[in-house]
Design a protein around this motif. Sequence first.
Motif, PDB file in Angstrom:
ATOM      1  N   ALA A   1     -12.181   4.515  34.794  1.00 12.35           N
ATOM      2  CA  ALA A   1     -11.045   3.332  34.791  1.00 12.35           C
ATOM      3  C   ALA A   1     -11.643   2.619  33.490  1.00 12.35           C
ATOM      4  CB  ALA A   1     -10.834   2.694  35.973  1.00 12.35           C
ATOM      5  N   ALA A   2     -12.816   2.113  33.744  1.00  7.60           N
ATOM      6  CA  ALA A   2     -13.505   1.367  32.548  1.00  7.60           C
ATOM      7  C   ALA A   2     -13.636   2.032  31.456  1.00  7.60           C
ATOM      8  CB  ALA A   2     -14.864   0.770  33.037  1.00  7.60           C
ATOM      9  N   HIS A   3     -14.070   3.287  31.322  1.00  6.49           N
ATOM     10  CA  HIS A   3     -14.193   4.106  30.113  1.00  6.49           C
ATOM     11  C   HIS A   3     -12.689   4.147  29.322  1.00  6.49           C
ATOM     12  CE1 HIS A   3     -14.405   8.001  27.670  1.00  6.49           C
ATOM     13  NE2 HIS A   3     -15.640   7.441  27.517  1.00  6.49           N
ATOM     14  N   THR A   4     -11.749   4.344  30.245  1.00  5.45           N
ATOM     15  CA  THR A   4     -10.420   4.704  29.725  1.00  5.45           C
ATOM     16  C   THR A   4      -9.914   3.350  29.083  1.00  5.45           C
ATOM     17  OG1 THR A   4     -10.075   6.425  31.423  1.00  5.45           O
ATOM     18  CG2 THR A   4      -8.051   5.462  30.290  1.00  5.45           C
ATOM     19  N   LEU A   5      -9.904   2.091  29.759  1.00  2.00           N
ATOM     20  CA  LEU A   5      -9.613   1.230  29.136  1.00  2.00           C
ATOM     21  C   LEU A   5     -10.233   0.826  27.976  1.00  2.00           C
ATOM     22  CD1 LEU A   5      -7.706  -1.500  29.784  1.00  2.00           C
ATOM     23  CD2 LEU A   5     -10.019  -2.513  30.549  1.00  2.00           C
ATOM     24  N   ALA A   6     -11.393   0.960  27.667  1.00  2.00           N
ATOM     25  CA  ALA A   6     -12.218   0.648  26.468  1.00  2.00           C
ATOM     26  C   ALA A   6     -11.856   1.563  25.268  1.00  2.00           C
ATOM     27  CB  ALA A   6     -13.806   0.494  26.919  1.00  2.00           C
TER      28      ALA A   6
END
Length: 351
Positions: A80-85
Amino acid sequence: MEQEQGQPLQSPTEDFSMPGTNSIGQEQMDRARNVLATIAEVFGQHVVGQENLKTALLVSMITGGHVLLESVPGLAKTTAAHTLAKSVNASFKRIQCTPDLLPSDIIGTQIYDYSKGEFRTQLGPVHANFILLDEINRSSAKTQSAMLEAMQERQTSIGGTNYPLPKPFVVLATQNPIEQEGTYELPEAQLDRFLLKEVLDYPTVSQELEILKRIESGILGEDAKSGVSAHVEIDDILALQELVNKVYIDDAIKQYIVTIVAATRQPSTYISQDYAKYIQYGGSPRASIAFQQVAKALAIINGRNYVIPEDVKELRHSVLRHRIILNFEAIADQIHPEAIIDAIFGAVTAP
């Protein structure tokens, strides 16, 4: 009516909009809506379910605050964090925390250049727009302190020189609560630096079935994650951060926020002794500031240029769960902070 986290907000029964002309125009609201819709679409393509997590990450990005993600392994925290960034055309760094990680490994250091006979500064991975700090509780207390100082001051100091961090600057930290060996628990004062603490739950049966289908079809997986492409520019995020400061919040809602935080400090005045006895320390003024920031961001996400009480309620657990310190009796009786937070919101009358 109590608002559940992640549920659509109802229309206000009272007008909390700014009297006269608001400083936010329709063109700005339309731009914000398009940017947020694009990011949400990319998120939905790579993460199944986790609506509360999506909202928390969007809020942290809009406000420039930092978010702590906690769950057992395998619930898509890192994804999730990777996708948002990666959905934003901005710099992104992932820092895998380990007990031997040094502060210089994060903020940078000075390296001696033999060819020139002088020291040169090598900036660390923290000098990026989006930082994924994986398993922050595995790093030593000294390293945690260096990272959290950078989060607060928005700069690093190397060799006596200050180096400003880029804008926007958002830290997405993860931690695994079930493994205690080789971990260093974050002190309460450092937890308070995070705007939100989001605790992830297991997916439903239907969501987990959808995960299997997407992996089988190639939509999810390592190859798909590496293929996340930027859809939003950094100027769009900076515009959102400027816009959120212009969102109108009525004095009645500010009073509502302050009263809620005051209830965490003097719980016996607001809630029953059955719950009040479990609170050791309540929220600081930083909790009130966080509520105001989060409420303004949620107003933008829900297409409004003003705050309503439901904006304060929606992420109440995420704002307060790491700011209310419970005593040992609460741990022994298996009392969770979310139950006490709900009791406080039930006792304080919304405007």
